[in-house]
Design an enzyme around this catalytic site. Structure first.
Site: not given
Ligand code: FNR
Length: 413
Positions: A119, A143, A169, A178, A288, A312, A346, A367
């Protein structure tokens, strides 16, 4: 099969196998703030719920009397054969979940042989994570910073750290609403967590230093910069994750946090900007956060090498379509010209099977492994991913398919 057999002989798994039990156990272990940040979605949580509901609505239709003794879950992706169609999603700010943070995830990914997506908002600089990964596959999630030098520097570092793809992303150029974090007064980056990728970056440090040199006044009163504060910024990136908060007492790190908040994303980004990234790197570029099928078409027009259908995890637009419901339209539009990956919602191997049946080429897990991390560091991440992998294997066997290719819409009601 090995996991199942161990269970038959009374072996208790490292972390709960049942997704709801895993989540509950992690919640008990995590701080209220970390739980809110990780588990929470945007607004009224409608899209987060929709993601789960969309899986609950789909039904697999198993086939019988097919010889499925020898199964092959591997898939080819960007010149690599992955042992399973599973990828560890990019997740930022992991130091709030466990002190081992990204390094633990890297150790687990390496043992599994599955790609880890590093990330932009990691708690550990990518060079350090790369060492923990050995020669195991990794991609870098970008990012797109407001500052061109930071973008270039991140991409160059990612290449040097052995990343095999850049995942841009697009759904987080501003942070979603949030609600839970706001109610707790918790916006993690403002406290300095999750900015190690930046504070360890030479281009970013130049920005911070320029800010301090230009008679910088922090937005809240703090002492004037001292030489010691300058070294604190450097130390910030090297120190163990979780220590960043202590370092925030000095003004230079605060300048770093404020710089981060100013430059971390760019809302002016449009399709034509992708050419600039394309000129910077020969690595495959994945986009993404694609949900609209017209965006899928535009992505192909602009040379994307892959897409990640994602909302996301329901953390951005409350009321947005469930990611699984967006998948078939994108798959239809792309017509196998580039890989279509999927995430959001998922929770199990059966969920992965459903996404694959709807046309995904691979699935990112988010998650669930974060909950494993909270409970048992790298062992927890690995156990969660093994459970997903094993259930996918059994589900495929019971649906009468031997390979990911064989799984398709004909296996859905
Ligand atoms: C994320 N996600 C995310 N995506 C990304 O591109 N860069 C990031 O830094 C983060 N950080 C992040 C932190 C946390 C705590 C969560 C829960 C999610 C999104 C992540 O890559 C992914 O798209 C989601 O987590 C998918 O959904 P589920 O499977 O967690 O429901």
């Amino acid at each position: 099969a090995a996991i199942y057999r161990a269970g038959v002989f009374g072996h208790r798994p490292r972390v709960p196998v049942e997704p709801a039990a895993l989540e509950a156990a992690a919640r008990r272990r995590m701080s209220a703030r970390a739980w809110s940040y990780v588990a929470g979605g945007a607004g009224q949580q409608r899209t987060a719920h929709a993601n789960a509901e969309a899986f609950a609505r789909r039904r697999l239709v198993p086939r019988v009397l097919v010889d499925v003794e020898d199964r092959d879950l591997s898939v080819e992706m960007f010149g690599r054969r992955l042992p399973a169609p599973l990828v560890l999603a990019p997740i930022g700010v992991l130091e709030t979940v466990h002190r081992d943070a990204d390094v633990a995830v890297a150790r687990a990914a390496r043992r599994l042989g599955l790609p880890m997506v590093l990330s932009s908002q990691a708690s550990v600089p990518m060079e350090q994570v790369a060492r923990a990964l050995g020669d195991s596959p990794r991609w870098f999630q970008l990012y797109w910073s407001k500052d061109d030098d930071v973008v270039d520097s991140f991409v160059e570092r990612a290449e040097r750290a052995g990343c095999e793809a850049i995942v841009v992303t697009l759904d987080t150029h501003v942070l979603g609403w949030r609600t839970r974090d706001l109610d707790l007064g918790y916006l993690p980056f403002a406290r300095g967590e999750g900015i190690a990728q930046y504070t360890s970056d030479p281009a970013f440090r130049r920005l911070v230093e320029a800010r301090v040199a230009a008679a910088y006044r922090p937005s809240e009163p703090t002492p004037r910069p001292t030489p010691a504060a300058a070294s604190a910024l450097l130390a910030m990136s090297r120190r163990y994750p979780g220590r960043t908060r202590d370092n925030l007492r000095s003004p230079l790190p605060r300048a770093a946090v404020e710089t981060f908040l100013d430059v971390f994303s760019r809302s002016t980004l449009t399709w034509s900007d992708l050419a600039r990234l394309r000129a910077r790197t020969t690595l495959p570029i994945l986009l993404k956060g694609v949900q609209h099928r017209r965006d899928a078409a535009l992505a192909l027009d602009h040379g994307a090498d892959g897409l990640v259908v994602s909302n996301h995890g329901g953390r951005q637009v409350d009321g947005a379509i469930a990611s699984l419901d967006a998948l078939p339209g994108v798959v239809e539009e792309v017509r196998e010209r580039v890989p279509v990956l999927f995430d959001s919602g998922v929770r199990s191997g059966a969920d992965v099977a459903i996404a694959l049946a709807l046309g995904a080429d691979a699935v990112l897990v988010g998650r669930p492994w974060v909950y494993g991390l909270a409970l048992a560091s790298d062992d927890g991440v690995r156990a969660v991913m093994e459970h997903v992998w094993a259930e996918l294997d059994l589900t495929m066997a019971l649906c009468g398919v031997r390979s990911v290719d064989e799984l398709g819409p004909e296996h859905l009601a």
